[in-house]
Enzyme design. Structure first.
Site, mmCIF file in Angstrom:
data_model
loop_
_atom_site.group_PDB
_atom_site.id
_atom_site.type_symbol
_atom_site.label_atom_id
_atom_site.label_comp_id
_atom_site.label_asym_id
_atom_site.label_seq_id
_atom_site.Cartn_x
_atom_site.Cartn_y
_atom_site.Cartn_z
ATOM 1 N N SER A 81 -2.787 -0.850 -3.067
ATOM 2 C CA SER A 81 -3.723 0.237 -2.788
ATOM 3 C C SER A 81 -2.974 1.558 -2.708
ATOM 4 O O SER A 81 -1.760 1.587 -2.559
ATOM 5 C CB SER A 81 -4.478 -0.010 -1.479
ATOM 6 O OG SER A 81 -5.488 -0.968 -1.652
ATOM 7 N N TYR B 51 0.488 5.236 -3.982
ATOM 8 C CA TYR B 51 0.482 6.676 -3.754
ATOM 9 C C TYR B 51 0.839 7.317 -5.092
ATOM 10 O O TYR B 51 1.789 6.894 -5.760
ATOM 11 C CB TYR B 51 1.497 7.022 -2.663
ATOM 12 C CG TYR B 51 1.771 8.483 -2.518
ATOM 13 C CD1 TYR B 51 0.787 9.359 -2.063
ATOM 14 C CD2 TYR B 51 3.020 9.003 -2.842
ATOM 15 C CE1 TYR B 51 1.036 10.716 -1.941
ATOM 16 C CE2 TYR B 51 3.276 10.352 -2.710
ATOM 17 C CZ TYR B 51 2.278 11.203 -2.268
ATOM 18 O OH TYR B 51 2.531 12.545 -2.148
ATOM 19 N N ILE C 256 0.838 -1.195 0.000
ATOM 20 C CA ILE C 256 0.000 0.000 0.000
ATOM 21 C C ILE C 256 0.880 1.254 0.000
ATOM 22 O O ILE C 256 1.989 1.237 0.519
ATOM 23 C CB ILE C 256 -0.974 -0.019 1.200
ATOM 24 C CG1 ILE C 256 -2.009 1.109 1.107
ATOM 25 C CG2 ILE C 256 -0.234 -0.035 2.524
ATOM 26 C CD1 ILE C 256 -3.174 0.979 2.106
ATOM 27 N N CYS C 257 0.381 2.309 -0.621
ATOM 28 C CA CYS C 257 1.017 3.633 -0.623
ATOM 29 C C CYS C 257 2.381 3.579 -1.335
ATOM 30 O O CYS C 257 2.439 3.403 -2.532
ATOM 31 C CB CYS C 257 1.117 4.133 0.820
ATOM 32 S SG CYS C 257 1.556 5.865 1.017
ATOM 33 N N HIS C 258 3.475 3.715 -0.587
ATOM 34 C CA HIS C 258 4.818 3.631 -1.158
ATOM 35 C C HIS C 258 5.313 2.186 -1.276
ATOM 36 O O HIS C 258 6.369 1.925 -1.843
ATOM 37 C CB HIS C 258 5.813 4.425 -0.302
ATOM 38 C CG HIS C 258 5.699 5.903 -0.444
ATOM 39 N ND1 HIS C 258 4.633 6.623 0.056
ATOM 40 C CD2 HIS C 258 6.521 6.809 -1.020
ATOM 41 C CE1 HIS C 258 4.809 7.902 -0.200
ATOM 42 N NE2 HIS C 258 5.944 8.049 -0.860
#
Length: 177
Positions: free
Chosen positions: A155, A127, A106-108
């Site tokens: 995500s 992200y 998720i994200c990074h």
């Protein structure tokens, strides 16, 4: 018949996004899995970037064996960037991918998949600030809450955690509690 322990690895370094670690970790354990935190070193306390939580690593990446896990979770924040230069982390992910182990990032977090050479031709989300970097390695970006591509679950960030957690748990063959 002996029931084997079902384990999920969390790859973690200092500066992780607090909720992206806390919420999946709690959901994984609530659903009957053992969550193990793997870092660069064993028994090191790691602090979230917002400072609301800390976790202590259970083992170092050098002690970890991808075969022991049904899934790997990579929280975002600054943590993935601190893990990027560790060849043992990248090799752990390559082995997990070869064995079709679920890798949820998720994200990074998807940066680690890219650095490990696993992004080529794969659909992902992340992200938005790192999407272009992953796309340069051949990943195909979609601005969606969750993207599943074979064994990858990705995500964008904290706003997508419910979808990220639900899909990760579903991939483990459990019904999210």
């Amino acid at each position: 018949m002996i029931e084997t322990e079902r384990k999920v690895a969390f790859l973690l370094a200092d500066g992780y996004e607090d909720s992206e670690m806390k919420n999946p970790f709690e959901a994984i354990t609530k659903n009957g899995f053992t969550a193990e935190i793997i870092g660069l070193e064993r028994e090191v306390e790691l602090r979230g970037k917002k400072g609301t939580i800390t976790y202590t690593t259970h083992m170092s990446i050098d002690e970890a064996n991808a075969d022991d896990y049904e899934a790997i979770v990579i929280p975002g924040g600054h943590s993935p960037e601190k893990l990027l230069e560790c060849e043992a982390v990248l090799e752990f992910l390559r082995i997990a991918n070869e064995k079709d182990i679920t890798i949820s990032a998720i994200c990074h977090g998807p940066l680690l998949l890219s650095k490990a050479g696993l992004a080529q031709g794969r659909n992902f989300t992340s992200y938005s600030g790192v999407a272009e970097e992953i796309a340069k390695e051949g990943g195909v970006y979609s601005d969606e809450a969750v993207v599943v591509d074979k064994n990858f679950v990705t995500s964008r960030g904290p706003q997508d955690e419910p979808y990220f957690i639900e899909e990760t748990i579903r991939r483990l063959g459990a019904t999210p509690n």
